[in-house]
Design a protein around this motif. Structure first.
Motif, PDB file in Angstrom:
ATOM      1  N   LEU A 196       0.803  -1.220   0.000  1.00 46.04           N
ATOM      2  CA  LEU A 196       0.000   0.000   0.000  1.00 46.04           C
ATOM      3  C   LEU A 196       0.843   1.281   0.000  1.00 46.04           C
ATOM      4  CD1 LEU A 196      -2.812   1.271   0.139  1.00 46.04           C
ATOM      5  CD2 LEU A 196      -2.765   0.920   2.626  1.00 46.04           C
ATOM      6  N   GLU A 197       1.875   1.321   0.835  1.00 50.14           N
ATOM      7  CA  GLU A 197       2.695   2.545   0.911  1.00 50.14           C
ATOM      8  C   GLU A 197       3.354   2.862  -0.429  1.00 50.14           C
ATOM      9  OE1 GLU A 197       5.198   3.538   4.073  1.00 50.14           O
ATOM     10  OE2 GLU A 197       3.648   3.204   5.584  1.00 50.14           O
ATOM     11  N   GLN A 198       3.713   1.813  -1.150  1.00 51.35           N
ATOM     12  CA  GLN A 198       4.359   2.010  -2.449  1.00 51.35           C
ATOM     13  C   GLN A 198       3.343   2.555  -3.470  1.00 51.35           C
ATOM     14  OE1 GLN A 198       6.460  -1.531  -3.660  1.00 51.35           O
ATOM     15  NE2 GLN A 198       7.323  -0.517  -5.475  1.00 51.35           N
ATOM     16  N   ILE A 199       2.130   2.066  -3.409  1.00 51.98           N
ATOM     17  CA  ILE A 199       1.091   2.592  -4.308  1.00 51.98           C
ATOM     18  C   ILE A 199       0.905   4.078  -4.041  1.00 51.98           C
ATOM     19  CG2 ILE A 199      -1.338   2.467  -5.025  1.00 51.98           C
ATOM     20  CD1 ILE A 199      -1.390  -0.445  -4.147  1.00 51.98           C
ATOM     21  N   VAL A 200       0.827   4.438  -2.761  1.00 49.37           N
ATOM     22  CA  VAL A 200       0.631   5.847  -2.395  1.00 49.37           C
ATOM     23  C   VAL A 200       1.796   6.699  -2.904  1.00 49.37           C
ATOM     24  CG1 VAL A 200       0.473   7.447  -0.438  1.00 49.37           C
ATOM     25  CG2 VAL A 200      -0.841   5.320  -0.419  1.00 49.37           C
ATOM     26  N   SER A 201       3.023   6.174  -2.805  1.00 51.83           N
ATOM     27  CA  SER A 201       4.188   6.942  -3.273  1.00 51.83           C
ATOM     28  C   SER A 201       4.215   7.099  -4.785  1.00 51.83           C
ATOM     29  CB  SER A 201       5.499   6.245  -2.891  1.00 51.83           C
ATOM     30  OG  SER A 201       5.499   5.915  -1.555  1.00 51.83           O
ATOM     31  N   LYS A 202       3.712   6.089  -5.508  1.00 55.57           N
ATOM     32  CA  LYS A 202       3.867   6.084  -6.968  1.00 55.57           C
ATOM     33  C   LYS A 202       2.655   6.556  -7.746  1.00 55.57           C
ATOM     34  CE  LYS A 202       7.474   2.684  -7.396  1.00 55.57           C
ATOM     35  NZ  LYS A 202       8.176   1.900  -8.370  1.00 55.57           N
ATOM     36  N   ALA A 203       1.487   6.497  -7.138  1.00 58.17           N
ATOM     37  CA  ALA A 203       0.261   6.792  -7.889  1.00 58.17           C
ATOM     38  C   ALA A 203       0.220   8.242  -8.338  1.00 58.17           C
ATOM     39  CB  ALA A 203      -0.963   6.483  -7.030  1.00 58.17           C
ATOM     40  N   PRO A 204      -0.215   8.480  -9.564  1.00 58.99           N
ATOM     41  CA  PRO A 204      -0.417   9.863 -10.008  1.00 58.99           C
ATOM     42  C   PRO A 204      -1.649  10.441  -9.311  1.00 58.99           C
ATOM     43  CG  PRO A 204      -1.209   8.319 -11.681  1.00 58.99           C
ATOM     44  CD  PRO A 204      -0.594   7.481 -10.585  1.00 58.99           C
ATOM     45  N   ALA A 205      -1.733  11.769  -9.282  1.00 56.97           N
ATOM     46  CA  ALA A 205      -2.918  12.409  -8.692  1.00 56.97           C
ATOM     47  C   ALA A 205      -4.162  11.894  -9.394  1.00 56.97           C
ATOM     48  CB  ALA A 205      -2.806  13.924  -8.840  1.00 56.97           C
TER      49      ALA A 205
END
Ligand code: MN
Length: 201
Positions: A51-60
């Motif tokens: 989850l933390e990686q998704i939050v770091s990588k996801a575009p707005a």
């Protein structure tokens, strides 16, 4: 991604957070973010990421918003301790921070009360929906920040330690418009051991 289980009974945080609020907040609001996130990551490179990686990588956009909200709520719901020590009219005094975290808070704010005052003020002063966070940088320096909507320290390369949800759904059933009143009460259920473990992890 699965809906986290609450580490306490649904009525354990009363009277600070009612069973009704908790049941909607966890069972409906968070469940919706989890369901949306699962739909958005299905069949994409994000599907197997933590989850933390998704939050770091996801575009707005929708992916960031739903992943951010799952992360924010997971950390929010797991930082509280049951309020079953309340006896009669006397609220039990919850143990405050200890160890490195206590030292650092006192170094930067002087007292725990001064820290709480700034944290509450930033929660009250956040316009619209969002989160107030205690966060730390790589050097262990602490700061209190306001994040709008689903934003959070992880998206800014910082470590998330403690958060109060200032979306209306977090307090409206119990406190109506009185956001400040809920923020003041939340200190009675903060499990500082959890916050400390996040800080030193
Ligand atoms: Mn919420």
């Amino acid at each position: 991604m699965k809906l986290i289980e609450l580490p306490y009974a649904i009525d354990a945080l009363e009277p600070v957070i009612s069973a009704q609020t908790l049941s909607f907040h966890h069972g409906k609001h968070l469940q919706t973010y989890v369901d949306n996130l699962n739909k958005l990551i299905a069949g994409t490179e994000y599907e197997t990421m933590p989850l933390e990686q998704i939050v770091s990588k996801a575009p707005a956009g929708p992916l960031f918003n739903n992943a951010g909200q799952v992360l924010n709520h997971n950390m929010y719901f797991t930082q509280f301790k049951t309020h079953d020590q309340v006896v009669g009219d006397n609220k039990a005094v919850m143990p405050g921070p200890t160890g490195h975290l206590k030292v650092q808070i006192e170094k930067q704010w002087g007292t725990l009360d001064a820290f709480k005052a700034e944290f509450e003020a930033k929660g009250v002063g956040l316009f619209g929906s969002g989160w107030v966070w205690l966060q730390s940088d790589a050097a262990g320096e602490l700061s209190i920040a306001q994040y709008a909507n689903a934003d959070n320290p992880v998206a800014h390369g910082l470590k998330p330690l403690l958060t109060f949800d200032v979306w209306e759904h977090a307090y409206y059933l119990d406190y109506q418009n009185r956001r400040a009143a809920q923020l003041k009460e939340l200190w009675n259920i903060v499990d500082w051991k959890v916050v400390e473990n996040r800080y030193t992890a």
